[in-house]
Scaffold this motif. Structure first.
Motif, short mmCIF file in Angstrom:
data_model
loop_
_atom_site.label_atom_id
_atom_site.label_comp_id
_atom_site.label_asym_id
_atom_site.label_seq_id
_atom_site.Cartn_x
_atom_site.Cartn_y
_atom_site.Cartn_z
N PRO A 20 44.88 -11.49 18.16
CA PRO A 20 44.69 -10.67 19.36
C PRO A 20 44.83 -9.19 19.04
CG PRO A 20 46.58 -12.17 19.57
CD PRO A 20 46.07 -12.30 18.19
N GLU A 226 63.04 -15.75 24.60
CA GLU A 226 62.87 -14.45 25.27
C GLU A 226 64.12 -13.59 25.24
OE1 GLU A 226 61.70 -15.27 29.29
OE2 GLU A 226 63.66 -16.04 29.85
N TYR A 229 67.19 -11.41 19.75
CA TYR A 229 66.93 -10.15 19.05
C TYR A 229 65.76 -10.33 18.09
CZ TYR A 229 71.47 -8.33 20.56
OH TYR A 229 72.54 -7.89 21.31
N LYS A 287 56.15 -14.91 17.27
CA LYS A 287 55.53 -13.65 16.86
C LYS A 287 55.27 -12.73 18.05
CE LYS A 287 53.73 -11.31 13.32
NZ LYS A 287 54.39 -10.05 13.67
N ARG A 288 54.86 -13.32 19.15
CA ARG A 288 54.64 -12.54 20.36
C ARG A 288 55.90 -11.80 20.79
NH1 ARG A 288 50.29 -12.84 23.83
NH2 ARG A 288 48.64 -14.03 22.82
N TYR A 289 57.01 -12.53 20.80
CA TYR A 289 58.25 -11.91 21.22
C TYR A 289 58.78 -10.93 20.19
CZ TYR A 289 58.36 -14.43 25.51
OH TYR A 289 58.06 -14.85 26.77
N ASP A 291 56.84 -9.04 18.25
CA ASP A 291 56.02 -7.84 18.45
C ASP A 291 56.47 -7.08 19.68
OD1 ASP A 291 54.60 -8.57 16.29
OD2 ASP A 291 52.84 -9.29 17.37
N HIS A 292 56.76 -7.84 20.73
CA HIS A 292 57.19 -7.22 21.97
C HIS A 292 58.49 -6.46 21.76
CE1 HIS A 292 56.86 -6.71 26.27
NE2 HIS A 292 58.17 -6.89 26.36
N TYR A 296 58.79 -2.55 22.29
CA TYR A 296 59.30 -2.16 23.61
C TYR A 296 60.80 -2.25 23.80
CZ TYR A 296 54.35 -2.49 24.62
OH TYR A 296 53.00 -2.31 24.58
N TYR A 297 61.53 -2.89 22.87
CA TYR A 297 62.95 -3.13 23.13
C TYR A 297 63.71 -1.86 23.46
CZ TYR A 297 67.85 -4.23 22.32
OH TYR A 297 69.22 -4.34 22.45
N ASP B 37 45.64 -8.99 27.20
CA ASP B 37 46.57 -9.40 26.13
C ASP B 37 47.18 -8.19 25.45
OD1 ASP B 37 47.99 -11.27 24.72
OD2 ASP B 37 46.48 -11.51 23.16
N ARG B 42 51.44 -9.49 26.91
CA ARG B 42 51.54 -10.32 25.71
C ARG B 42 52.56 -11.43 25.90
NH1 ARG B 42 49.20 -10.80 21.17
NH2 ARG B 42 51.01 -10.44 19.87
N ILE B 43 53.56 -11.17 26.75
CA ILE B 43 54.55 -12.22 27.00
C ILE B 43 54.41 -12.79 28.41
CG2 ILE B 43 56.17 -11.37 25.27
CD1 ILE B 43 57.85 -10.21 27.58
N LYS B 170 67.21 0.98 31.58
CA LYS B 170 66.94 0.09 30.44
C LYS B 170 67.07 0.86 29.13
CE LYS B 170 63.72 -1.85 27.50
NZ LYS B 170 62.58 -1.33 26.78
N VAL B 174 70.14 0.04 26.46
CA VAL B 174 69.79 -0.43 25.12
C VAL B 174 70.31 0.55 24.07
CG1 VAL B 174 67.87 -0.79 23.53
CG2 VAL B 174 67.81 -1.84 25.78
N ARG B 180 71.08 -8.20 24.37
CA ARG B 180 69.89 -9.02 24.15
C ARG B 180 68.82 -8.61 25.17
NH1 ARG B 180 73.94 -12.18 22.33
NH2 ARG B 180 73.46 -13.40 20.46
N PRO B 181 67.55 -8.74 24.78
CA PRO B 181 66.48 -8.19 25.63
C PRO B 181 66.44 -8.73 27.06
CG PRO B 181 65.60 -9.51 23.81
CD PRO B 181 67.04 -9.30 23.53
N MET B 182 66.65 -10.02 27.24
CA MET B 182 66.53 -10.55 28.60
C MET B 182 67.79 -10.29 29.42
SD MET B 182 64.08 -11.43 30.31
CE MET B 182 62.83 -11.63 29.04
#
Lengths: 302, 210
Positions: A20, A226, A229, A287-289, A291-292, A296-297, B37, B42-43, B170, B174, B180-182
């Motif tokens: 993608p 989700e 880390y 891999k999606r998570y 990359d995310h 974006y973290y 996408d 993406r998620i 956020k 962080v 953790r992200p969620m």
């Protein structure tokens, strides 16, 4: 020749790239490396057992262990230790051949051997010389074929590590989906293997999350991954490749699997054809998570 | 005429607000040209294949960016008195987007929010209250009940600002705690707007005392 192979794989990569959009550069590089590796993989001699006299059969197989720097140039970015597999595939009439698999590089070698009266086998083999990291091995195999010991010298003496030593144990490789990461991986640091600093600033600790699932045998769902880390996700995903005996080019991965995972045996530089459909699905999801998290973290956004 | 501290502070705040609007525009721009996408999507692949979700998402993303400048200008006394037509037109833009486009879109996205029931509830409440406050403000304006109109617009706009405050929280959380992200997502789903609403109520309370 090398360049030509590279170009060819580049074409291959773009031709069959269904990844993608928005994929990070590192992914592309990784895929590219895998493609390159694929075209380089030498064909195994199918009839090793037939051409090798029975008395030498016990010496054939994988010898695995640390490939340790004997001399190194501390001004360059060197890897002190890598896990290597020396695969001995054919022995006949004083001639011996096989492959060395280390740090994402699978190279054929051939040369001569000589068995002493004590049973000790002395071996001197050379890699072809068309790869930057090619060199010559000289080692001994102990009489019962359980141990290989020796030295390797690069043709290019300007390499960061021109000389390495090794003591390798005979091991058999079988893919086993239920192999688990050892517990202490959860306390490991992720670092990119830059030397001389042991751990660089952006070193990131792994957590016990990395042990929560086995992506080779458990079907992962979105809610499983989700809240993880990025570092944990990366090791989790790469553990799939490690189970298949993938030899990592990526230093960060090498550091973890080489130093923490006893069962890890690098035997191939392209394992894509061996992945199960469960593993492929999990790789795609993780891999999606990853990359995310990478993008974006820690930024202004979600 | 010497420049007062008040003017300087106001100018700085204005600049800060413009900067955040720009950051929000950068986030919106990730979805231009239309792509299902990229970025956040993406998620969200399990939902984006559904027509209603896709509509809701892109309506929300493409229209809500206009709410920030349109809403902000409404609070300037000078604009309100000297350019009443502009106030009215920007107000219509704000309310139409909030009530019919970005608001309902947000509600539908909220139903499928990441992070489970807690963040789903938070985002649905946010969208619901945003629509409700905006509707009340519109009705009050039509009835020429200006105090009520002002109060509900303050509430409505406080919630609109959660687009910015949620992301600031956020970023800060962080940077300091590296959760953790969620976990951080569940936290800011509430933190992002509840605090704004409390501040809005306090501002309204201050107006009453005047």
């Amino acid at each position: 020749m090398k360049r030509l192979t590279f170009l060819f794989s580049l074409v291959l990569f773009f031709a069959c790239n269904d990844a993608p959009a928005g994929e990070t550069e590192t992914d592309a590089n990784q895929t590219l490396q895998e493609e390159t590796a694929e075209t380089e993989t030498p064909t195994e001699p199918a009839s090793a057992e037939e051409t090798t006299p029975v008395k030498f059969n016990k010496y054939l197989g994988y010898y695995v262990g640390d490939f340790e720097a004997k001399e190194f140039d501390s001004d360059q970015n060197y890897s002190y230790i890598n896990r290597i597999t020396i695969s001995i595939e054919e022995m006949m009439d004083g001639e011996i051949s096989g492959r060395s698999i280390v740090a994402g590089n699978d190279r054929p070698f051939s040369g001569t051997f000589n068995q002493r009266e004590s049973g000790l086998v002395e071996v001197a083999v050379k890699e072809p010389g068309d790869d930057k990291y090619d060199g010559a091995f000289s080692f001994t195999i102990n009489p019962d074929g359980s141990l290989v010991e020796g030295i390797w010298k690069a043709y290019n003496t300007g390499l960061a590590v021109p000389e390495r030593i090794y003591e390798l144990d005979k091991k058999t490789f079988t893919y086993n989906a239920s192999l688990e990461l050892p517990e202490h991986v959860g306390w490991a640091q992720l670092y990119n293997g830059e030397h001389p600093e042991e751990y660089v600033d952006f070193a990131e600790a792994l957590s016990e999350d990395v042990l929560a699932f086995n992506p080779s045998s458990d079907k992962l769902s979105k809610t499983d991954v989700e809240n993880m880390y990025q570092g944990d996700l990366e090791i989790l995903r790469n553990s799939i490749y490690a189970r298949h005996g993938y030899s990592f080019k990526n230093r960060k991965m090498r550091y973890i699997f080489d130093s923490y995972v006893d069962w890890y045996i690098p035997v191939s530089v392209d394992v894509r054809a061996q992945l199960t459909s469960l593993e492929k699905e999990n790789i795609e999801l993780v891999k999606r998570y990853e990359d995310h998290a990478e993008k974006y973290y820690d930024v202004f956004g979600r | 005429m010497p420049i007062s501290i008040h003017t300087i502070v106001q100018g700085l705040l204005l600049l800060l607000y413009a900067w955040f609007c720009y950051l929000m525009w950068e986030i919106t721009r990730q979805y231009i040209p239309y792509d299902t996408d990229v970025a956040f999507l993406r998620i969200k692949q399990e939902y984006i294949s559904r027509d209603y979700y896709r509509w809701a998402f892109f309506l929300h993303v493409y229209t809500s960016i206009l709410v920030l400048p349109a809403g902000f200008t409404q609070f300037s006394k000078r604009l309100r008195l000297q350019l009443p037509t502009l106030h009215r037109r920007a107000g219509y833009l704000y309310l139409v987007i909030t009530l019919f486009l970005a608001g309902p879109g947000g509600l539908i996205i909220g139903i499928h929010a990441n992070g489970g029931w807690s963040s789903q509830l938070a985002f649905c409440l946010l969208a619901g209250l945003w629509i409700w406050f905006s509707a009340k403000a519109w009705i009050a304006a039509r009835n020429k009940d200006w105090d009520k109109h002002r109060n509900f617009m303050i509430r409505s706009f406080a919630l609109a600002l959660s687009a910015i405050t949620l992301r600031v929280w956020k970023f800060g959380i962080v940077a300091v705690f590296e959760p953790r992200p969620m976990d951080v997502y569940r936290l800011v789903a509430w933190l992002g707007w509840v605090l704004n609403l409390i501040i809005a109520e306090w501002i309204i309370f201050k107006f009453h005392k005047k």
